[in-house]
Write a protein that holds these residues in place. Structure first.
Motif, PDB file in Angstrom:
ATOM      1  N   VAL A  55       0.851  -1.186   0.000  1.00  0.00           N
ATOM      2  CA  VAL A  55       0.000   0.000   0.000  1.00  0.00           C
ATOM      3  C   VAL A  55       0.884   1.233   0.000  1.00  0.00           C
ATOM      4  N   GLN A  56       0.358   2.321  -0.514  1.00  0.00           N
ATOM      5  CA  GLN A  56       1.101   3.576  -0.473  1.00  0.00           C
ATOM      6  C   GLN A  56       0.952   4.233   0.892  1.00  0.00           C
ATOM      7  N   ALA A  57       1.911   5.051   1.231  1.00  0.00           N
ATOM      8  CA  ALA A  57       1.863   5.788   2.492  1.00  0.00           C
ATOM      9  C   ALA A  57       0.555   6.567   2.589  1.00  0.00           C
ATOM     10  N   GLY A  58      -0.035   6.520   3.767  1.00  0.00           N
ATOM     11  CA  GLY A  58      -1.331   7.135   3.987  1.00  0.00           C
ATOM     12  C   GLY A  58      -2.504   6.205   3.791  1.00  0.00           C
ATOM     13  N   GLY A  59      -2.236   5.035   3.232  1.00  0.00           N
ATOM     14  CA  GLY A  59      -3.300   4.071   2.981  1.00  0.00           C
ATOM     15  C   GLY A  59      -3.641   3.235   4.196  1.00  0.00           C
ATOM     16  N   SER A  60      -4.526   2.274   3.986  1.00  0.00           N
ATOM     17  CA  SER A  60      -5.028   1.440   5.070  1.00  0.00           C
ATOM     18  C   SER A  60      -4.990  -0.034   4.672  1.00  0.00           C
ATOM     19  N   LEU A  61      -4.848  -0.874   5.681  1.00  0.00           N
ATOM     20  CA  LEU A  61      -4.987  -2.313   5.529  1.00  0.00           C
ATOM     21  C   LEU A  61      -5.653  -2.861   6.776  1.00  0.00           C
ATOM     22  N   LYS A  62      -6.334  -3.982   6.620  1.00  0.00           N
ATOM     23  CA  LYS A  62      -6.951  -4.649   7.758  1.00  0.00           C
ATOM     24  C   LYS A  62      -6.461  -6.089   7.792  1.00  0.00           C
ATOM     25  N   LEU A  63      -5.801  -6.449   8.862  1.00  0.00           N
ATOM     26  CA  LEU A  63      -5.308  -7.805   9.053  1.00  0.00           C
ATOM     27  C   LEU A  63      -6.313  -8.616   9.862  1.00  0.00           C
ATOM     28  N   SER A  64      -6.407  -9.890   9.545  1.00  0.00           N
ATOM     29  CA  SER A  64      -7.279 -10.810  10.269  1.00  0.00           C
ATOM     30  C   SER A  64      -6.471 -11.991  10.771  1.00  0.00           C
ATOM     31  N   CYS A  65      -6.920 -12.576  11.862  1.00  0.00           N
ATOM     32  CA  CYS A  65      -6.268 -13.758  12.434  1.00  0.00           C
ATOM     33  C   CYS A  65      -7.367 -14.658  12.998  1.00  0.00           C
ATOM     34  N   VAL A  66      -7.630 -15.746  12.311  1.00  0.00           N
ATOM     35  CA  VAL A  66      -8.647 -16.701  12.760  1.00  0.00           C
ATOM     36  C   VAL A  66      -8.003 -17.697  13.711  1.00  0.00           C
ATOM     37  N   VAL A  67      -8.589 -17.828  14.886  1.00  0.00           N
ATOM     38  CA  VAL A  67      -8.017 -18.663  15.946  1.00  0.00           C
ATOM     39  C   VAL A  67      -8.878 -19.907  16.139  1.00  0.00           C
ATOM     40  N   SER A  68      -8.247 -21.062  16.205  1.00  0.00           N
ATOM     41  CA  SER A  68      -8.966 -22.294  16.484  1.00  0.00           C
ATOM     42  C   SER A  68      -8.133 -23.161  17.420  1.00  0.00           C
ATOM     43  N   GLY A  69      -8.818 -24.019  18.160  1.00  0.00           N
ATOM     44  CA  GLY A  69      -8.133 -24.944  19.044  1.00  0.00           C
ATOM     45  C   GLY A  69      -7.795 -24.402  20.413  1.00  0.00           C
ATOM     46  N   LEU A  70      -8.215 -23.184  20.711  1.00  0.00           N
ATOM     47  CA  LEU A  70      -7.980 -22.564  22.019  1.00  0.00           C
ATOM     48  C   LEU A  70      -9.309 -22.116  22.615  1.00  0.00           C
ATOM     49  N   ASP A  71      -9.346 -22.010  23.943  1.00  0.00           N
ATOM     50  CA  ASP A  71     -10.551 -21.515  24.620  1.00  0.00           C
ATOM     51  C   ASP A  71     -10.616 -20.008  24.454  1.00  0.00           C
ATOM     52  N   TRP A  72     -11.399 -19.568  23.489  1.00  0.00           N
ATOM     53  CA  TRP A  72     -11.435 -18.158  23.102  1.00  0.00           C
ATOM     54  C   TRP A  72     -11.699 -17.241  24.293  1.00  0.00           C
ATOM     55  N   SER A  73     -12.563 -17.619  25.187  1.00  0.00           N
ATOM     56  CA  SER A  73     -12.987 -16.729  26.265  1.00  0.00           C
ATOM     57  C   SER A  73     -11.873 -16.423  27.255  1.00  0.00           C
ATOM     58  N   THR A  74     -10.792 -17.191  27.236  1.00  0.00           N
ATOM     59  CA  THR A  74      -9.695 -16.980  28.181  1.00  0.00           C
ATOM     60  C   THR A  74      -8.494 -16.292  27.553  1.00  0.00           C
ATOM     61  N   LEU A  75      -8.592 -15.957  26.278  1.00  0.00           N
ATOM     62  CA  LEU A  75      -7.414 -15.510  25.547  1.00  0.00           C
ATOM     63  C   LEU A  75      -7.119 -14.028  25.701  1.00  0.00           C
ATOM     64  N   CYS A  76      -5.832 -13.729  25.856  1.00  0.00           N
ATOM     65  CA  CYS A  76      -5.288 -12.424  25.568  1.00  0.00           C
ATOM     66  C   CYS A  76      -4.537 -12.549  24.247  1.00  0.00           C
ATOM     67  N   MET A  77      -4.635 -11.530  23.412  1.00  0.00           N
ATOM     68  CA  MET A  77      -4.068 -11.633  22.065  1.00  0.00           C
ATOM     69  C   MET A  77      -3.288 -10.382  21.699  1.00  0.00           C
ATOM     70  N   ASP A  78      -2.340 -10.567  20.819  1.00  0.00           N
ATOM     71  CA  ASP A  78      -1.432  -9.488  20.440  1.00  0.00           C
ATOM     72  C   ASP A  78      -1.179  -9.511  18.933  1.00  0.00           C
TER      73      ASP A  78
END
Length: 117
Positions: free
Chosen positions: A12-35
């Motif tokens: 992307v050019q400077a000033g633009g935007s992107l959206k990253l996604s991270c699909v999580v499986s195999g972990l207890d979602w309700s207990t997670l801290c994520m980075d």
């Protein structure tokens, strides 16, 4: 079987935007801290955004106000909305997750490249 699968990187050019996604499986979602971490060429890995299981967030100074970390509990997906991108944001971006309170993060995505020109 734990999996963190990222997507959304690109160029992307400077000033633009992107959206990253991270699909999580195999972990207890309700207990997670994520980075979201990033690693630029020739530099160490740095944590840039954090989200607690209750949704509280924190950021490093260089991305605060430009990046937003959020999650969709129904889809078990972590996101990073990146706006006003700068060339200095060029790096491989990785998501990470583990139970809140553990001393070391054990689960990582494979990384997705973001290039800002």
């Amino acid at each position: 079987h734990v999996q963190l699968v990222e997507s959304g990187g690109g160029s992307v050019q400077a000033g633009g935007s992107l959206k990253l996604s991270c699909v999580v499986s195999g972990l207890d979602w309700s207990t997670l801290c994520m980075d979201w971490y990033r690693q630029a060429p020739g530099k160490g890995r740095e944590g840039i955004a954090h989200i607690e299981s209750d949704g509280r967030t924190r950021y490093i100074d260089s991305v605060r106000g430009r990046f937003t970390i959020f999650k969709d509990d129904r889809k078990k997906t972590l996101y990073l909305q990146m706006d006003n991108l700068e060339p200095e944001d060029t790096a491989e971006y990785l998501c990470a997750a583990d139970r809140c309170g553990v001393p070391f993060i054990n689960f990582w995505g494979q990384g997705t490249q973001v290039t800002v020109s």
